[in-house]
Design a protein around this motif. Structure first.
Motif, PDB file in Angstrom:
ATOM      1  N   GLU A 207       0.810  -1.225   0.000  1.00  0.00           N
ATOM      2  CA  GLU A 207       0.000   0.000   0.000  1.00  0.00           C
ATOM      3  C   GLU A 207       0.843   1.275   0.000  1.00  0.00           C
ATOM      4  OE1 GLU A 207      -3.171   0.058  -0.298  1.00  0.00           O
ATOM      5  OE2 GLU A 207      -3.672  -2.058  -0.002  1.00  0.00           O
ATOM      6  N   GLY A 208       2.075   1.179   0.480  1.00  0.00           N
ATOM      7  CA  GLY A 208       2.924   2.364   0.565  1.00  0.00           C
ATOM      8  C   GLY A 208       2.856   3.066   1.911  1.00  0.00           C
ATOM      9  N   TYR A 209       2.024   2.565   2.820  1.00  0.00           N
ATOM     10  CA  TYR A 209       1.903   3.139   4.168  1.00  0.00           C
ATOM     11  C   TYR A 209       1.443   2.023   5.095  1.00  0.00           C
ATOM     12  CZ  TYR A 209      -3.101   3.035   3.317  1.00  0.00           C
ATOM     13  OH  TYR A 209      -4.379   2.609   3.029  1.00  0.00           O
ATOM     14  N   ALA A 210       1.589   2.239   6.408  1.00  0.00           N
ATOM     15  CA  ALA A 210       1.146   1.266   7.403  1.00  0.00           C
ATOM     16  C   ALA A 210       0.026   1.884   8.226  1.00  0.00           C
ATOM     17  CB  ALA A 210       2.300   0.873   8.311  1.00  0.00           C
ATOM     18  N   LEU A 211      -0.968   1.095   8.559  1.00  0.00           N
ATOM     19  CA  LEU A 211      -2.076   1.539   9.399  1.00  0.00           C
ATOM     20  C   LEU A 211      -2.102   0.680  10.654  1.00  0.00           C
ATOM     21  CD1 LEU A 211      -4.491   3.576   9.350  1.00  0.00           C
ATOM     22  CD2 LEU A 211      -5.914   1.585   8.765  1.00  0.00           C
ATOM     23  N   ALA A 212      -2.079   1.329  11.827  1.00  0.00           N
ATOM     24  CA  ALA A 212      -2.079   0.622  13.108  1.00  0.00           C
ATOM     25  C   ALA A 212      -3.216   1.156  13.972  1.00  0.00           C
ATOM     26  CB  ALA A 212      -0.743   0.804  13.818  1.00  0.00           C
ATOM     27  N   ALA A 222      -3.354   5.212  13.736  1.00  0.00           N
ATOM     28  CA  ALA A 222      -2.144   5.909  13.287  1.00  0.00           C
ATOM     29  C   ALA A 222      -1.704   5.353  11.945  1.00  0.00           C
ATOM     30  CB  ALA A 222      -1.023   5.758  14.303  1.00  0.00           C
ATOM     31  N   ALA A 223      -1.284   6.243  11.075  1.00  0.00           N
ATOM     32  CA  ALA A 223      -0.735   5.854   9.783  1.00  0.00           C
ATOM     33  C   ALA A 223       0.739   6.238   9.747  1.00  0.00           C
ATOM     34  CB  ALA A 223      -1.489   6.543   8.645  1.00  0.00           C
ATOM     35  N   GLY A 224       1.568   5.332   9.229  1.00  0.00           N
ATOM     36  CA  GLY A 224       2.997   5.570   9.143  1.00  0.00           C
ATOM     37  C   GLY A 224       3.476   5.543   7.701  1.00  0.00           C
ATOM     38  N   PHE A 225       4.415   6.432   7.375  1.00  0.00           N
ATOM     39  CA  PHE A 225       4.890   6.609   6.006  1.00  0.00           C
ATOM     40  C   PHE A 225       6.419   6.630   6.015  1.00  0.00           C
ATOM     41  CE2 PHE A 225       0.819   8.436   6.748  1.00  0.00           C
ATOM     42  CZ  PHE A 225       0.055   8.081   5.646  1.00  0.00           C
ATOM     43  N   PRO A 226       7.069   5.738   5.266  1.00  0.00           N
ATOM     44  CA  PRO A 226       8.530   5.661   5.322  1.00  0.00           C
ATOM     45  C   PRO A 226       9.200   6.862   4.672  1.00  0.00           C
ATOM     46  CG  PRO A 226       7.680   4.211   3.616  1.00  0.00           C
ATOM     47  CD  PRO A 226       6.488   4.753   4.343  1.00  0.00           C
ATOM     48  N   ILE A 238       7.091   9.251   9.003  1.00  0.00           N
ATOM     49  CA  ILE A 238       6.072  10.203   9.440  1.00  0.00           C
ATOM     50  C   ILE A 238       4.931   9.405  10.066  1.00  0.00           C
ATOM     51  CG2 ILE A 238       4.323  11.847   8.665  1.00  0.00           C
ATOM     52  CD1 ILE A 238       6.228  12.642   6.408  1.00  0.00           C
ATOM     53  N   HIS A 239       4.460   9.859  11.209  1.00  0.00           N
ATOM     54  CA  HIS A 239       3.273   9.281  11.837  1.00  0.00           C
ATOM     55  C   HIS A 239       2.183  10.345  11.832  1.00  0.00           C
ATOM     56  CE1 HIS A 239       5.717   6.231  14.331  1.00  0.00           C
ATOM     57  NE2 HIS A 239       6.627   7.041  13.800  1.00  0.00           N
ATOM     58  N   VAL A 240       0.970   9.955  11.496  1.00  0.00           N
ATOM     59  CA  VAL A 240      -0.202  10.806  11.709  1.00  0.00           C
ATOM     60  C   VAL A 240      -1.162  10.007  12.581  1.00  0.00           C
ATOM     61  CG1 VAL A 240      -2.095  12.085  10.665  1.00  0.00           C
ATOM     62  CG2 VAL A 240       0.097  11.921   9.458  1.00  0.00           C
ATOM     63  N   ALA A 241      -1.561  10.561  13.709  1.00  0.00           N
ATOM     64  CA  ALA A 241      -2.370   9.819  14.673  1.00  0.00           C
ATOM     65  C   ALA A 241      -3.671  10.548  14.967  1.00  0.00           C
ATOM     66  CB  ALA A 241      -1.595   9.615  15.977  1.00  0.00           C
ATOM     67  N   GLY A 242      -4.750   9.780  15.036  1.00  0.00           N
ATOM     68  CA  GLY A 242      -6.067  10.322  15.366  1.00  0.00           C
ATOM     69  C   GLY A 242      -6.791   9.405  16.330  1.00  0.00           C
ATOM     70  N   SER A 243      -8.054   9.715  16.573  1.00  0.00           N
ATOM     71  CA  SER A 243      -8.861   8.955  17.522  1.00  0.00           C
ATOM     72  C   SER A 243      -9.919   8.144  16.780  1.00  0.00           C
ATOM     73  CB  SER A 243      -9.550   9.897  18.514  1.00  0.00           C
ATOM     74  OG  SER A 243     -10.481   9.193  19.304  1.00  0.00           O
ATOM     75  N   LEU A 244     -10.058   6.880  17.172  1.00  0.00           N
ATOM     76  CA  LEU A 244     -11.084   6.028  16.566  1.00  0.00           C
ATOM     77  C   LEU A 244     -12.492   6.461  16.962  1.00  0.00           C
ATOM     78  CD1 LEU A 244      -9.319   2.575  16.948  1.00  0.00           C
ATOM     79  CD2 LEU A 244      -9.994   3.658  14.793  1.00  0.00           C
ATOM     80  N   SER A 245     -12.606   7.326  17.940  1.00  0.00           N
ATOM     81  CA  SER A 245     -13.914   7.873  18.276  1.00  0.00           C
ATOM     82  C   SER A 245     -14.351   8.950  17.285  1.00  0.00           C
ATOM     83  CB  SER A 245     -13.912   8.462  19.693  1.00  0.00           C
ATOM     84  OG  SER A 245     -13.060   9.603  19.763  1.00  0.00           O
ATOM     85  N   GLU A 251     -12.275   6.346   6.520  1.00  0.00           N
ATOM     86  CA  GLU A 251     -12.265   7.811   6.451  1.00  0.00           C
ATOM     87  C   GLU A 251     -10.864   8.361   6.723  1.00  0.00           C
ATOM     88  OE1 GLU A 251     -16.847   8.728   7.968  1.00  0.00           O
ATOM     89  OE2 GLU A 251     -15.199   8.527   9.412  1.00  0.00           O
ATOM     90  N   PHE A 252     -10.195   7.772   7.708  1.00  0.00           N
ATOM     91  CA  PHE A 252      -8.848   8.223   8.053  1.00  0.00           C
ATOM     92  C   PHE A 252      -7.904   8.016   6.873  1.00  0.00           C
ATOM     93  CE2 PHE A 252      -4.730   7.870  10.296  1.00  0.00           C
ATOM     94  CZ  PHE A 252      -4.795   8.994  11.100  1.00  0.00           C
ATOM     95  N   ILE A 253      -7.964   6.837   6.280  1.00  0.00           N
ATOM     96  CA  ILE A 253      -7.109   6.543   5.126  1.00  0.00           C
ATOM     97  C   ILE A 253      -7.397   7.506   3.980  1.00  0.00           C
ATOM     98  CG2 ILE A 253      -6.676   4.837   3.306  1.00  0.00           C
ATOM     99  CD1 ILE A 253      -7.147   2.682   5.503  1.00  0.00           C
ATOM    100  N   SER A 254      -8.681   7.692   3.684  1.00  0.00           N
ATOM    101  CA  SER A 254      -9.053   8.524   2.548  1.00  0.00           C
ATOM    102  C   SER A 254      -8.576   9.958   2.706  1.00  0.00           C
ATOM    103  CB  SER A 254     -10.575   8.493   2.363  1.00  0.00           C
ATOM    104  OG  SER A 254     -10.975   9.349   1.324  1.00  0.00           O
ATOM    105  N   PHE A 255      -8.652  10.483   3.924  1.00  0.00           N
ATOM    106  CA  PHE A 255      -8.303  11.882   4.141  1.00  0.00           C
ATOM    107  C   PHE A 255      -6.807  12.086   4.377  1.00  0.00           C
ATOM    108  CE2 PHE A 255      -7.844  15.623   6.986  1.00  0.00           C
ATOM    109  CZ  PHE A 255      -8.277  16.583   6.088  1.00  0.00           C
TER     110      PHE A 255
END
Length: 270
Positions: A207-212, A222-226, A238-245, A251-255
């Motif tokens: 996919e080119g990124y990791a989702l945890a 959180a999504a991680g990008f090498p 790079i990490h981008v982190a949000g809340s599952l609430s 939606e997180f992936i798309s945005f």
């Protein structure tokens, strides 16, 4: 049960007797650095006896080293006089490392723009074998003490940035890192076996990124990008982190993914 971690294990091996016997090796410098390193796994001031026990050096030698480091400003008495804590002079070296690192300098304006676009927490972590170390931390509405600290680290085996980095390594090297890791879980959802984690790594490679989700903190996505160096090796993420609430995974992936992928490309040299 979740683990409280000040920093994840680095995986750095002990020096060999031959390395210590090298005439260029200064053992007194090593011992002084061990004194400073004694604070890595504590949440309270340390006494001379505490330091002596932690670094396996006799108390009288520790007393002399602590006295010298206090005189130089690298250690100090805590405000309540209960023991020894790191001193302000150490922050000078943190500043030197960050300002002289070309990746951190190059990444900072890109990450600031990314944070403005996604309105979520954005971090840059540097790859250090069994862990990734946060060098830039840009917060938003959800802040805790640990999530604001540069130098905090998390294990490679269970972080989105770690998975993203592993996805750009040969699989035998990625497996070696996983097998050497302390894979005790942070949450009931933390993946624990190398095979389980490698499945996520392979997905990240495709996919080119990791989702945890729920790997280190319950409720966190959180999504991680090498980030790659000029030779095509992963050196950071790079990490981008949000809340599952607030976000579904889709939606997180798309945005987030289009913005963060562009940022990772801008920072990478490869």
């Amino acid at each position: 049960m979740p683990r409280n971690t000040i920093r994840a294990e680095s995986g750095v091996r002990d020096l060999t007797d031959a390395e210590r016997a090298d005439p260029l090796f200064v053992q007194s410098v090593e011992r002084a650095m061990k004194v400073l390193s004694a604070f890595h796994e504590t949440e309270r001031p340390l006494s001379l006896s505490d330091i002596s026990e932690r670094i396996k050096v006799d108390r009288s030698a520790v007393q002399r080293m602590v006295h010298t480091l206090r005189a130089l400003g690298y250690l100090r008495r805590d405000a309540n006089g209960q023991g020894i804590v790191p001193g302000l002079r150490l922050l000078d070296h943190t500043l030197d490392m960050l300002r002289l690192d070309p990746l951190v300098r190059r990444a900072t304006p890109v990450l600031q723009e990314l944070r403005g676009s996604v309105k979520e927490r954005v971090d840059l972590s540097l790859f250090d074998d069994l862990r990734v170390i946060y060098a830039v931390r840009l917060q938003t509405k959800r802040q805790t003490f640990n999530t604001t600290l540069v130098g905090h680290s998390v294990p490679t085996f269970c972080s989105s940035g770690g998975w993203a980095i592993l996805s750009r390594l040969p699989e035998d090297q990625a497996r070696d890192i996983l097998e050497r890791s302390d894979r005790r879980p942070f949450t009931p959802h933390t993946l624990g076996t190398p095979d389980e984690i490698l499945e996520q790594v392979r997905t990240a490679r495709a996919e080119g990124y990791a989702l945890a989700c729920n790997q280190i903190l319950i409720g966190e996505i959180a999504a991680g990008f090498p980030v790659m160096d000029a030779d095509g090796r992963p050196v950071a993420a790079i990490h981008v982190a949000g809340s599952l609430s607030e976000w579904s995974a889709d939606e997180f992936i798309s945005f987030v993914v289009p913005h963060a992928e562009a940022a990772a490309r801008a920072i990478s040299l490869y």
